[in-house]
Design an enzyme around this catalytic site. Structure first.
Site: not given
Length: 364
Positions: A49, A132, A150
């Site tokens: 990520e 996020y 996203d």
């Protein structure tokens, strides 16, 4: 006799599609893997990520393989030399991520016993993890019911619900809709399914709407052009900054390098000497900014686009005796330049001055 007809919930439709059409990614536990009892590794999810921020899946795969082969656990990454981490990150861009990656690994290893927190709140307390990333790790690694939003998910949700508010103002509305859609069961797979749908079907250009599991529910389809969503505020023109870069070679072909300060843009990375440009101010563009006296020859200009500005560097080259340099730095053999923590803009400058600097020599 009439009979009510109940269609499947959007989440069920999406998960059924994901079970058949998911992407196989090196950090992902796919539905067949989960069925065999394989659990997600929070370290690999976190690492992927962080790498995927502002970067494509295809670009990340090789870096992910390198990092996980060299540092298979968060504790091993925490113990790694900072310079080695920066060298391995070179080329991925957004170098503050690499610095925070190391700090986060150290926090998990030395403050949490090598175990990642399993909640959004706990994850956001770690260096470099924002809303996020915390939501993505919580959902994918720990199956928490988190709203993961996203760029791919924004596109899917904006079209599905015909959201007219432009980004970034639409983000809170989108996040609320994703939270409402996310199921109690398999929230991690749902998050990854939304990402896959945006990456492979609900694409920015020419979306394959006929293949989309949401096509019966999509409010934009048949009413407007899906490519017009998500709505976006008018982009501000990026400012142009100027500077100079000085590529010095010694009599052996080695290149003079130095290390940037730890803070600020490209902090901690390796560079060739240059003028003091920043995102806000221009640097000198002529040889008045040279690191030492030499017969500097102009080699043209390179252009590099950062997130908030465009940089144009005037490049100069000179061949000098090794003892001519002044100030902190070192001479790096050309054959090993590619192993240094050189950001892309510095590689461009070196290549402008020495076109074959990063070309691998063929074995005889």
């Amino acid at each position: 006799m009439t009979q009510s007809h109940r269609t499947a919930a959007p989440a069920d439709l999406l998960l059924a599609w994901y079970d058949r059409h998911h992407r196989d990614l090196p950090w992902r536990v796919s539905p067949p893997m989960a069925a065999r009892g394989i659990a997600p590794d929070p370290y690999r999810i976190w690492l992927s990520e962080v790498m995927l921020q502002q970067t494509t899946v295809q670009a990340v795969k090789s870096y992910f393989a390198l990092f996980t082969a060299r540092w298979p656990t968060v504790t091993e990454l925490a113990k790694a030399d900072n310079e080695d981490v920066m060298k391995s990150w070179a080329g991925l861009g957004y170098y503050a991520r690499a610095r925070n990656l190391k700090k986060c690994a150290e926090a998990v290893a030395f403050e949490h016993g090598g175990v990642f927190p399993d909640t959004e709140e706990g994850l956001k307390a770690l260096p470099g993890i924002g809303d996020y990333t915390a939501a993505a790790i919580a959902a994918i690694a720990f199956n928490r019911k988190s709203a993961v939003l996203d760029g791919n998910v924004e596109r899917v949700v904006s079209r599905l619900h015909a959201i007219e508010t432009p980004l970034p103002a639409a983000k809170p509305e989108m996040r609320a809709l994703v939270a409402e859609m996310t199921p109690e069961d398999r929230p991690g797979d749902f998050a990854q399914a939304m990402m896959d749908l945006g990456a492979t079907i609900c694409t920015p250009r020419r979306p394959a709407c006929a293949l989309c599991p949401f096509n019966s529910d999509c409010r934009v389809l048949g009413r407007d052009d899906p490519e017009l969503y998500p709505r976006k505020a008018a982009k501000k023109e990026k400012p142009v900054r100027l500077g100079a870069a000085f590529v010095a070679e010694d009599e052996t072909g080695a290149v003079f390098l130095r290390k940037r300060g730890e803070s600020g843009l490209l902090g901690g990375m390796t560079e060739v000497p240059g003028s003091a440009w920043t995102a806000r101010i221009d640097g000198e563009t002529d040889i008045s900014a040279a690191p030492f006296s030499a017969d500097w020859q102009a080699c043209g200009t390179v252009v590099h686009v950062f997130t908030h500005f465009e940089l144009r560097l005037s490049v100069y080259r000179s061949v000098v005796p090794r003892d001519a340099q002044a100030g902190a730095g070192w001479w790096q053999p050309k054959e090993t330049l590619d192993g240094e923590a050189l950001p892309t803009v510095m590689k461009k400058a070196i290549t402008q001055a020495i076109p074959d600097a990063f070309q691998k020599k063929r074995k005889a």
